[in-house]
Design a protein around this motif. Sequence first.
Motif, PDB file in Angstrom:
ATOM      1  N   TRP A  43      -4.279  -1.051 -10.850  1.00  0.00           N
ATOM      2  CA  TRP A  43      -4.443  -0.614  -9.465  1.00  0.00           C
ATOM      3  C   TRP A  43      -3.202   0.040  -8.905  1.00  0.00           C
ATOM      4  CZ3 TRP A  43      -1.468  -2.013  -5.342  1.00  0.00           C
ATOM      5  CH2 TRP A  43      -0.737  -3.208  -5.400  1.00  0.00           C
ATOM      6  N   LYS A  92     -10.614   0.921  -6.943  1.00  0.00           N
ATOM      7  CA  LYS A  92     -11.835   1.703  -6.807  1.00  0.00           C
ATOM      8  C   LYS A  92     -11.525   3.193  -6.742  1.00  0.00           C
ATOM      9  CE  LYS A  92     -15.948   2.701  -4.192  1.00  0.00           C
ATOM     10  NZ  LYS A  92     -16.588   2.754  -2.875  1.00  0.00           N
ATOM     11  N   GLN A 115      -7.206  -5.713  -7.740  1.00  0.00           N
ATOM     12  CA  GLN A 115      -7.801  -4.459  -7.277  1.00  0.00           C
ATOM     13  C   GLN A 115      -6.979  -3.700  -6.255  1.00  0.00           C
ATOM     14  OE1 GLN A 115     -11.883  -5.021  -6.119  1.00  0.00           O
ATOM     15  NE2 GLN A 115     -12.463  -5.921  -8.087  1.00  0.00           N
ATOM     16  N   LYS A 117     -12.686  -2.042   3.260  1.00  0.00           N
ATOM     17  CA  LYS A 117     -11.257  -2.043   2.964  1.00  0.00           C
ATOM     18  C   LYS A 117     -10.895  -0.843   2.085  1.00  0.00           C
ATOM     19  CE  LYS A 117     -10.642  -7.062   3.256  1.00  0.00           C
ATOM     20  NZ  LYS A 117     -10.123  -8.279   2.563  1.00  0.00           N
ATOM     21  N   PHE A 122     -14.099   0.118   0.102  1.00  0.00           N
ATOM     22  CA  PHE A 122     -14.752  -0.975  -0.617  1.00  0.00           C
ATOM     23  C   PHE A 122     -14.946  -2.126   0.351  1.00  0.00           C
ATOM     24  CE2 PHE A 122     -14.434  -4.722  -3.582  1.00  0.00           C
ATOM     25  CZ  PHE A 122     -15.622  -4.491  -4.260  1.00  0.00           C
ATOM     26  N   SER A 124      -9.465   0.193  -1.436  1.00  0.00           N
ATOM     27  CA  SER A 124      -9.273  -0.357  -2.776  1.00  0.00           C
ATOM     28  C   SER A 124      -8.599   0.681  -3.658  1.00  0.00           C
ATOM     29  CB  SER A 124     -10.609  -0.773  -3.392  1.00  0.00           C
ATOM     30  OG  SER A 124     -10.444  -1.074  -4.776  1.00  0.00           O
ATOM     31  N   HIS A 140       0.829  -1.208   0.000  1.00  0.00           N
ATOM     32  CA  HIS A 140       0.000   0.000   0.000  1.00  0.00           C
ATOM     33  C   HIS A 140       0.863   1.257   0.000  1.00  0.00           C
ATOM     34  CE1 HIS A 140       0.860  -0.872   4.225  1.00  0.00           C
ATOM     35  NE2 HIS A 140       0.589   0.393   4.513  1.00  0.00           N
ATOM     36  N   LEU A 147      -6.379  -4.389  -2.831  1.00  0.00           N
ATOM     37  CA  LEU A 147      -7.191  -4.304  -1.617  1.00  0.00           C
ATOM     38  C   LEU A 147      -6.322  -4.394  -0.374  1.00  0.00           C
ATOM     39  CD1 LEU A 147     -10.262  -6.566  -2.471  1.00  0.00           C
ATOM     40  CD2 LEU A 147     -10.274  -4.088  -2.149  1.00  0.00           C
TER      41      LEU A 147
END
Length: 483
Positions: free
Chosen positions: A144, A205, A172, A200, A197, A202, A113, A174
């Motif tokens: 992503w 997203k 994605q 979580k 999402f 995402s 992340h 996540l």
Amino acid sequence: MRVLHVCSELFPYLKTGGLADVTGALPGALIALGVDVRVLLPAFPAIRAKLAEQGEVAHVNTPFGAVRIGFAKLPGNGTEAGAGVYLIDAPAFYDRPGNPYQDDAQQPYTDNHRRFALLGWLAAELASGLDPFWRPDVVHGHDWHAGLAPAYLVARGRPAKSVLTVHNMAYQGLFPAKVFGELALPEHFFDVAGVEFHGKVSFLKAGLYYADHITTVSPTYAAEITTEEQGCGLDGLLRGRVADLSGVLNGVDDAVWSPSRDPLIAASYTADKPTGKAKCKQALQETLGLSTESEGPLFAVVSRITEQKGLHLVLDTLDEIVSRGGQFVLLGSGDADKEAAFVERAAANPQQVAVRIGYDEAKSHRIMAGADVIMVPSRFEPCGLTQLYGLKYGALPLVRRVGGLADTVVDAALENLADETATGFVFDDFTAAGLTVAIRRAFALWAQPKAWKAVRRNGMRQDFGWGASAAAYLALYQSLLNG
């Protein structure tokens, strides 16, 4: 017009899949249309080893630590200069073994992340003037890994327009909700109208929600991801943004994939002078230990070995190919049980079945050149480049009617044979029975050498170069800037 592409891999420097082929070819195709293109890329070890840095842009204090931005240039094509590349020099994040996303044990890095938030954050920083000599009008993120770039741009007041290209909805980015506090985004962005999402974070997203426009890598896939079946839980969001969603078919880089001048294959050939293909087939058979006496078609798979790619269907229908006198070769890696099953089948019949676990770019070229049929029986396929390479090299694609496969292969039905539009074999049902029918139809056409050669010639004459795709992207950028 200045466009910044934001991605995690770039052919030929680092490749784990088709994403790298796209990001490696599209910038050059846009430059040919007069676009000023640069690429933002993490300085992974493979990148640093192959792409020489030419200078330094800046040292930056980021929410993820201090990093340095280097600069390099991609090779040009003889008439135009190559794209500039911003290299994110952050060894603590990127100088690691394994691939860009996983360690040697194939486990995702626990700080992914932060590693890829940094990528998006720096894209927004460049759009805000980090480089005093170059500032993008459009930030074009890929998958992503670049999903937070549109979010950071919105948080900064939209200093540039943004495009997100979805190469595969199944991936994605996540992460647990607790990481949101590390991303340096406004608190209200963690919301159903934002990056949240199902409790979580995402990354995908975030890109889908905040980007000015969303593209996918084929028109059919753009429609499919608005459905529950293929939207991966984000179909509702995409239906709400359908006016900002379009599909642009991927292309084939003719400088890399062309049987008329490919240095990696045994003999060159063209659609009108295809004799070299027979030499390539024999060379492939000899290299893999297959019988050179076989008079049947050689079926091939170059793919990740996963359920999504339909490789369990190939296992279930392998006897159909072998019993009819065909041969089969596979190059790929993935699910361990499926890998073992393919290896076992090859060991049991080495004259007709060859399996090579792993991926090798040169081998993939030789397989395309030597194969008669390239199999892509996917459950879903955003675009698929394999079938495009097959068309280019005269390996008739055998595909399921889904995504980009449906957009690029014309079935060898009687009416399509009659009007000379057929380029391969297409089936509908994602079952062994559906694939078996297509295999039998391939053998039926093989028994008619004149018809087979006509379909092969028609396939090789198809134009799936990057020119049309780049023109579509240019038109999209212009509409965003003029809107």
